[in-house]
Design an enzyme around this catalytic site. Structure first.
Site, PDB file in Angstrom:
ATOM      1  CD  GLU A 101      -2.976  -1.126   2.277  1.00  0.00           C
ATOM      2  OE1 GLU A 101      -2.981  -0.162   3.057  1.00  0.00           O
ATOM      3  OE2 GLU A 101      -3.776  -2.071   2.385  1.00  0.00           O
ATOM      4  CB  THR A 107      -0.677   4.404  -7.614  1.00  0.00           C
ATOM      5  OG1 THR A 107      -1.564   3.825  -6.650  1.00  0.00           O
ATOM      6  CG2 THR A 107      -1.319   5.670  -8.171  1.00  0.00           C
ATOM      7  NE  ARG A 167      -4.297  -2.467  -1.489  1.00  0.00           N
ATOM      8  CZ  ARG A 167      -3.065  -2.912  -1.709  1.00  0.00           C
ATOM      9  NH1 ARG A 167      -2.370  -2.445  -2.727  1.00  0.00           N
ATOM     10  NH2 ARG A 167      -2.526  -3.822  -0.919  1.00  0.00           N
ATOM     11  CG  ASP A 207       3.113  -3.502  -9.178  1.00  0.00           C
ATOM     12  OD1 ASP A 207       3.792  -3.258  -8.159  1.00  0.00           O
ATOM     13  OD2 ASP A 207       1.873  -3.389  -9.205  1.00  0.00           O
ATOM     14  CD  GLN A 227       0.192  -6.484   0.815  1.00  0.00           C
ATOM     15  OE1 GLN A 227       0.595  -6.887  -0.260  1.00  0.00           O
ATOM     16  NE2 GLN A 227      -0.548  -5.395   0.924  1.00  0.00           N
TER      17      GLN A 227
END
Length: 440
Positions: free
Chosen positions: A80, A85, A258, A280, A284
């Site tokens: 996050e 993005t 998201r 990408d 986590q």
């Protein structure tokens, strides 16, 4: 001699004064009329092999040159932080437009994100004890098409029953037909997101009633405790548009959407004659074991850390501060032998949210950053403090300030400038490392 060429065999012995070879054939490539055997000219074969070999060599050289010109970019960082993005921004700036299938998938995700945000906010409101204040709020008359017909307390109770406690009967909600809805369902979004999307269409009016309440504003100011995505405020402020049957996600909707990255995603772009591959990966902890598969032949790493997460904890480890996690991750990436000859760029992302958050959340109040001595609520001092924290992670001082960018990944104009600057720096640094620009 080039690849694929062979050394000609020595001519076979023949008797002096005779023009025939040992097998009875005449020299010079003529046929033996008895045995009908033909011989070939070795010199002619050699020339053909040399021509073929040279062509293969040229093709291999061309492939090597193309491979040398290709730039492999790897996006790394904690979950996050904004990696995906930035990945989406590259598509907007340099890639092909989204298909309708893509847009429908993102439409389902946007609606699902609204449900996820409100689920967290309702639970947080109750834990803060602010739900009791809803009953004392004076309900403003709103009989328009967006009215739920419920008081703020009634809207809260309904949402908690359906989204948090799951004690309500789903059949009590108004039936929703997806026929005629442009977004509809999207198999690519997954079953959970499609179910949430449908639930959004049933509950968006009560969500709007609660979102417009004064207690919800206080809950939003304390959202860091429950890790609500900051950018989803834009969704919650625009619920009627998202609930419309003609809703088509905009580029901004897509940037804010998201979707947890659970696999390595790669896209290719050709920019000014040079091919770029951008990868990408999930940030986590459970996803990081997949990173190693992307480490070969990387030209540049873009490490993304969210400035605004200095007061938040990890979704997967509630006691771990997100900024501390980002710093430790940056340390391990920079000092990894796999990247010893790789350009590493640092993007300190979400500067817009950081600027808003420091007005209410002092950096020095966070235990890991109690050494912050700058003035509170000061954007520049806070940014410089965290830049130094990241620099302290390096074993050497070979990290130019031009490799650090303070970014807002959802701002296409900002990212276009930053990515263009980054591309120039990466190409220059690669030439320097190759020795073409010297060691200076």
């Amino acid at each position: 001699m080039g690849c694929g060429a062979s050394t000609p065999a020595p001519p076979e012995s023949r008797q002096p004064g005779h023009g025939t070879t040992s097998n009875g054939g005449t020299s010079g490539g003529r046929s033996n009329p008895v045995n009908n055997v033909y011989t070939t000219n070795p010199k002619s074969d050699d020339r053909q092999e040399i021509i073929t070999s040279s062509g293969i060599d040229r093709d291999l050289d061309r492939l090597r040159q193309n491979e040398d010109l290709k730039v492999k970019l790897l996006l790394l960082g904690a979950g996050e932080s904004g990696k995906s993005t930035i990945f989406k921004q590259m598509r907007i700036i340099h890639g092909a437009p989204r298909s309708d299938d893509d847009l429908r998938m993102y439409g389902v995700v946007v609606r699902s994100n609204c449900i996820t945000a409100m689920r967290k906010l309702c639970a947080h409101m109750r834990s803060l004890g602010l739900d009791s204040r809803l009953a004392t709020e004076i309900k403003q008359e709103d009989e328009g098409p967006h009215s739920s017909g419920l008081s703020e307390k009634q809207a809260f109770d309904l949402l908690v029953a359906h989204l948090v406690d799951n004690t309500a009967d789903p059949s009590e909600l108004p039936a929703v037909s997806m026929e005629g809805d442009w977004v509809g369902n999207s198999p690519r979004a997954g079953l959970g997101a499609n179910n949430d999307s449908k639930q959004f269409l049933q509950l968006w009016k009560p969500i709007k009633t609660l979102w417009d309440s004064n207690p919800m504003r206080e809950v939003w100011a304390k959202r860091a405790a429950v890790n609500v995505i900051d950018g989803h405020k834009e969704y919650l402020q625009d619920l009627p548009r998202i609930a419309s049957r003609t809703f088509r996600p905009t580029q901004q909707d897509i940037l804010l959407a998201r979707v947890k990255t659970t696999q390595v995603v790669m896209e290719k772009y050709r920019i000014d004659g040079i091919e770029f591959e951008m990868y990408d990966v999930g940030g986590q902890r459970s996803e990081r074991r997949k990173w190693i598969d992307c480490f070969d032949n990387v030209d540049a790493v873009i490490f993304v850390a969210a400035l605004s997460e200095y007061d938040q904890t990890l979704a997967e480890a509630k006691r771990a501060n997100r900024m501390v996690e980002a710093l430790e991750l940056f340390r391990s990436v920079c000092n990894n032998r796999a990247f010893s000859n790789t350009s590493i760029m640092l993007f300190l992302n979400k500067k817009d949210i950081f600027a808003e958050k420091i007005l209410d959340s002092d950096i020095a109040d966070q235990k890991p950053f109690a050494d912050y001595a700058g003035p509170p609520r000061d954007f520049n001092s806070g940014v410089l403090y965290f830049i130094q924290k990241f620099k302290d992670c390096l074993l050497d001082d070979d990290f130019n300030d031009s490799f650090i960018h303070v970014t807002c990944a959802t701002d296409t104009n900002n990212m276009e400038f930053v990515l263009d600057s980054t591309r120039t720096i990466i190409m220059t640094d690669n030439l320097r490392r190759s020795g073409f620009l010297g060691a200076g």
